[in-house]
Design a protein around this motif. Structure first.
Motif, PDB file in Angstrom:
ATOM      1  N   SER A   1      -6.375   4.878  -6.471  1.00 27.06           N
ATOM      2  CA  SER A   1      -7.262   4.057  -5.603  1.00 27.06           C
ATOM      3  C   SER A   1      -8.565   5.018  -5.048  1.00 27.06           C
ATOM      4  O   SER A   1      -8.481   6.177  -5.423  1.00 27.06           O
ATOM      5  CB  SER A   1      -6.748   3.388  -4.677  1.00 27.06           C
ATOM      6  OG  SER A   1      -6.248   4.286  -3.494  1.00 27.06           O
TER       7      SER A   1
ATOM      8  N   THR B   1      -1.729   4.532  -4.267  1.00 27.84           N
ATOM      9  CA  THR B   1      -3.173   5.447  -4.021  1.00 27.84           C
ATOM     10  C   THR B   1      -3.668   6.327  -4.793  1.00 27.84           C
ATOM     11  O   THR B   1      -4.912   6.642  -4.931  1.00 27.84           O
ATOM     12  CB  THR B   1      -2.802   5.845  -2.554  1.00 27.84           C
ATOM     13  OG1 THR B   1      -1.480   6.698  -2.909  1.00 27.84           O
ATOM     14  CG2 THR B   1      -2.627   4.786  -1.443  1.00 27.84           C
TER      15      THR B   1
ATOM     16  N   LEU C   1       0.925  -1.171   0.023  1.00 33.52           N
ATOM     17  CA  LEU C   1      -0.043  -0.058   0.088  1.00 33.52           C
ATOM     18  C   LEU C   1       0.766   1.221   0.042  1.00 33.52           C
ATOM     19  O   LEU C   1       1.446   1.579   1.060  1.00 33.52           O
ATOM     20  CB  LEU C   1      -0.882  -0.047   1.166  1.00 33.52           C
ATOM     21  CG  LEU C   1      -1.839   1.184   1.357  1.00 33.52           C
ATOM     22  CD1 LEU C   1      -2.699   1.351   0.348  1.00 33.52           C
ATOM     23  CD2 LEU C   1      -2.597   0.860   2.914  1.00 33.52           C
TER      24      LEU C   1
ATOM     25  N   THR D   1      -9.439   2.527   4.689  1.00 31.04           N
ATOM     26  CA  THR D   1      -8.558   1.793   3.717  1.00 31.04           C
ATOM     27  C   THR D   1      -8.313   0.693   4.317  1.00 31.04           C
ATOM     28  O   THR D   1      -8.439  -0.424   3.696  1.00 31.04           O
ATOM     29  CB  THR D   1      -7.556   2.798   3.173  1.00 31.04           C
ATOM     30  OG1 THR D   1      -8.016   3.956   2.779  1.00 31.04           O
ATOM     31  CG2 THR D   1      -6.763   2.130   2.003  1.00 31.04           C
TER      32      THR D   1
ATOM     33  N   LEU E   1      -9.225  -3.142   3.379  1.00 31.65           N
ATOM     34  CA  LEU E   1      -8.261  -4.264   2.784  1.00 31.65           C
ATOM     35  C   LEU E   1      -8.180  -5.376   3.740  1.00 31.65           C
ATOM     36  O   LEU E   1      -8.095  -6.635   3.313  1.00 31.65           O
ATOM     37  CB  LEU E   1      -6.820  -3.683   2.927  1.00 31.65           C
ATOM     38  CG  LEU E   1      -6.408  -2.465   2.029  1.00 31.65           C
ATOM     39  CD1 LEU E   1      -5.010  -2.140   2.016  1.00 31.65           C
ATOM     40  CD2 LEU E   1      -6.807  -3.073   0.359  1.00 31.65           C
TER      41      LEU E   1
ATOM     42  N   ILE F   1      -1.180  -1.601  -4.461  1.00 36.08           N
ATOM     43  CA  ILE F   1      -2.015  -0.797  -4.470  1.00 36.08           C
ATOM     44  C   ILE F   1      -1.404   0.786  -4.501  1.00 36.08           C
ATOM     45  O   ILE F   1      -0.716   1.154  -3.639  1.00 36.08           O
ATOM     46  CB  ILE F   1      -3.036  -0.661  -3.275  1.00 36.08           C
ATOM     47  CG1 ILE F   1      -3.741  -1.885  -3.284  1.00 36.08           C
ATOM     48  CG2 ILE F   1      -3.800   0.505  -3.278  1.00 36.08           C
ATOM     49  CD1 ILE F   1      -4.748  -1.981  -2.107  1.00 36.08           C
TER      50      ILE F   1
END
Lengths: 307, 183
Positions: free
Chosen positions: A82, A79, A51, A93, A97, A77
Motif C-alpha cells: 500500500s 501495508t 489494516l 492512512t 480510510l 489492506i
C-alpha cells in the motif's frame, strides 16, 4: 447491556462483566458457523477494514471470515503493498480510510499504542489485532472462551503461560483477562525472557517448567519470537527446547485433565513437541475455530451502541 | 414509562385451553403430525412450543420435535436503539427440509419479529410450508403477515402492552394488558 467503549484496544480496559458478555455472545455466534448456510444478515451494509502492518494469516483470515459471516463488507489492506511504503503516516492512512466511511478498522501494528492513536483520530470503531509487545485482546478473549467451553467456568482455575513472555502481547492480554475472570496465573520461561516487575500484575513467576506445570488446569505455550529478538536471549534453540519445550515426558508431571493451548503459529519441536501439539489435550485447533465466533461477537457488539 | 395492569386476558386454565385448541387445529389442518416440526421463538415462544408438542403427543401419540430460534441477528432495527440486544443461541437440531414448520410465538403485534423469523428459518433449509401459531394476536400489523392459529384475539391500543407470563420463566401462567400510567 453492551460494551461501554467505541473501541477494543486492550484487555486491561475491559471489565469482567464485559468479558462475560463477549464470551456469551460468542457462544451464540458459534452456532452460525455450524450451519449449511454460514451467514446471517446482521451487519449488512457495514464495512470492516483489516489494516495489517505485520504479517498474519490466522488473525486476518479470522476477522475476515467473522465479518463475512455477519454479512459485513470486509476489505483487507496489507501495508507492504500500500501507500504506506511510500511514506504515509499512520494518522494520514487512518484519515484516508475514514474518508471512505468504514464502521470498524481492525489494526495490527508493530508499535505499541498504534491502535489508540487511530482510535483517537477516527470515528470508526478500532479493534486492536496486536500492537507490538503490548496487547492482543481478541486472542485472549478466544483463549478464555476456549477454556470456559471445556471447563464450564473460569473462576478458580489456574493457568501457566510458558516461554517468551517479554515479547508476547498474547501473554500480556491473557494475564489481564485471566486475572479479571478469577483465574490464578503463573509465568514460566528463562529469566532473560521474563520482564522485570511482571509480578506486579499478580502472577507467580517460575524459571523451572516442571515446577510451573504442576497442578495447573491450563498450559499456554508461546512461540519464540525470533523476529522480535534483536539480540540473543538464550544460548541456542536446542537448549531452549530442552529446558522449556513441552514434550510428552514433561507432561506426565501435569494434571491428567490438562488443557494445552498455543496461539500459533507453532514452532514444532522448539517450544512444543509434535506429539503434544497434535495430542488429545491440545486445544490449538479449537482456539482457531473459536476465534471466528469471538470476533463475530465483537463486531456485533461494537457496531451497536457506539455510534 | 411506568405501566400498570389494566386487565387479565387469560389465566392458567385459559392458556391451557387455548393451547389445546391450537394443537387440535394443527392436527386438523395438517391431517395428523406427519412431517410436522415446531420452532419456538425465544424466549416464551419456546415454552409455548414445548407445551403444544406435549399436547400433540397426548392427542396423536407422536413426538413432534421442537427447535429454538433466536431472531436477534435478523432484526431490522439493529444499531438504531443503543446497545445491541443480547444474542442467544439458535438450536434447530433437525433438518427442516420438506417439513411442515409451525413457528410459535407468544404475541403477534407488528409482524416484524415474524418477518425476521422467516428469514432466519429459511437459512436452515427449504421447508414444505411455514405456519404461524401465537397465543395472543393484538393487531397493529406493519407487514402483510397473519397467524394460522391464534389463542386469543385481543384489541389493544399501541400505548398498551401485552405481557405473557409463563411458569417456565415467571412462576405463573397468565396474560395481562398493561396501560401507561399518567403521572
Amino acid at each position: 447491556m453492551g460494551l461501554k467503549q467505541k473501541d477494543l484496544l486492550s484487555m486491561r480496559e475491559l471489565s469482567a462483566e464485559e468479558i462475560t458478555l463477549i464470551l456469551d455472545t460468542a457462544e451464540s455466534m458459534k452456532e452460525v458457523s455450524t450451519r449449511d448456510i454460514k451467514k446471517v444478515p446482521t451487519l449488512r451494509g457495514k464495512t470492516v477494514i483489516n489494516l495489517f502492518y505485520e504479517p498474519s494469516t490466522r488473525t486476518r483470515t479470522s476477522f475476515e471470515i467473522a465479518g463475512k459471516r455477519l454479512s459485513a463488507d470486509v476489505v483487507n489492506i496489507a501495508t507492504e503493498k500500500s501507500s504506506v511504503v511510500k511514506g504515509e503516516t499512520l494518522r494520514d492512512t487512518g484519515k484516508t480510510l475514514m474518508a471512505m466511511n468504514p464502521d470498524v478498522v481492525v489494526i495490527r501494528h508493530p508499535a505499541p499504542g498504534a491502535p489508540r492513536i487511530l482510535a483517537e483520530t477516527l470515528s470508526a470503531s478500532i479493534i486492536n489485532a496486536g500492537d507490538g509487545a503490548h496487547e492482543h485482546p481478541t486472542q485472549a478473549l478466544l483463549d478464555l472462551f476456549t477454556i470456559r467451553e471445556r471447563k464450564g467456568r473460569l473462576e478458580g482455575l489456574s493457568g501457566v503461560i510458558v516461554g517468551d513472555i517479554l515479547h508476547s502481547r498474547v501473554a500480556r492480554s491473557n494475564i489481564h483477562g485471566m486475572r479479571k475472570m478469577g483465574m490464578s496465573v503463573r509465568l514460566a520461561g528463562p529469566a532473560t525472557l521474563l520482564p522485570r516487575f511482571i509480578d506486579q500484575l499478580g502472577v507467580e513467576v517460575f524459571t523451572d517448567l516442571e515446577e510451573a506445570i504442576k497442578g495447573v488446569d491450563v498450559i499456554m505455550m508461546l512461540r519464540i519470537q525470533l523476529e522480535r529478538q534483536g539480540r540473543t536471549f538464550f544460548p541456542s534453540l536446542r537448549e531452549y527446547s530442552r529446558l522449556f519445550g513441552l514434550n510428552l515426558e514433561r507432561l506426565k508431571r501435569a494434571r491428567e485433565d490438562i488443557l494445552i493451548m498455543h496461539p500459533g503459529p507453532i514452532n514444532r519441536g522448539v517450544e512444543i513437541a509434535p506429539e503434544v501439539a497434535d495430542g488429545p489435550y491440545s486445544l490449538i485447533l479449537d482456539q482457531v475455530s473459536n476465534g471466528v465466533a469471538v470476533r463475530m461477537a465483537l463486531l456485533y457488539l461494537l457496531m451497536g451502541g457506539a455510534s | 414509562m411506568k405501566k400498570k395492569e389494566k386487565a387479565q386476558i387469560l389465566d392458567e386454565m385459559g392458556i391451557s385451553r387455548a393451547l389445546t385448541r391450537i394443537a387440535h387445529e394443527i392436527i386438523e389442518k395438517n391431517k395428523g403430525t406427519q412431517d410436522l416440526v415446531l420452532v419456538g421463538l425465544r424466549s416464551r415462544g419456546v415454552d409455548l412450543a414445548r407445551r403444544i408438542s406435549q399436547k400433540l403427543k397426548e392427542i396423536d401419540g407422536m413426538e413432534v420435535p421442537v427447535g429454538v430460534l433466536d431472531i436477534t441477528l435478523y432484526r431490522d432495527d439493529l444499531g438504531s436503539m443503543g446497545p445491541q440486544p443480547v444474542v442467544r443461541k439458535t438450536e434447530i437440531p433437525f433438518s427442516i427440509n420438506d417439513k411442515k414448520v409451525v413457528l410459535v410465538d407468544d404475541v403477534l403485534y407488528t409482524g416484524r419479529t415474524i418477518r425476521a423469523a422467516l428469514d432466519g428459518l429459511i437459512d436452515f433449509g427449504r421447508p414444505r410450508s411455514i405456519q404461524l401459531a401465537v397465543l395472543v394476536d393484538r393487531g397493529h400489523r406493519e407487514l402483510p403477515i397473519r397467524a394460522d392459529y391464534v389463542g386469543k384475539n385481543v384489541p389493544t391500543s399501541r400505548a398498551e402492552q401485552v405481557q405473557v407470563m409463563l411458569k417456565e420463566e415467571d412462576d405463573v401462567d397468565r396474560v395481562v394488558i398493561l396501560e401507561p400510567v399518567n403521572c
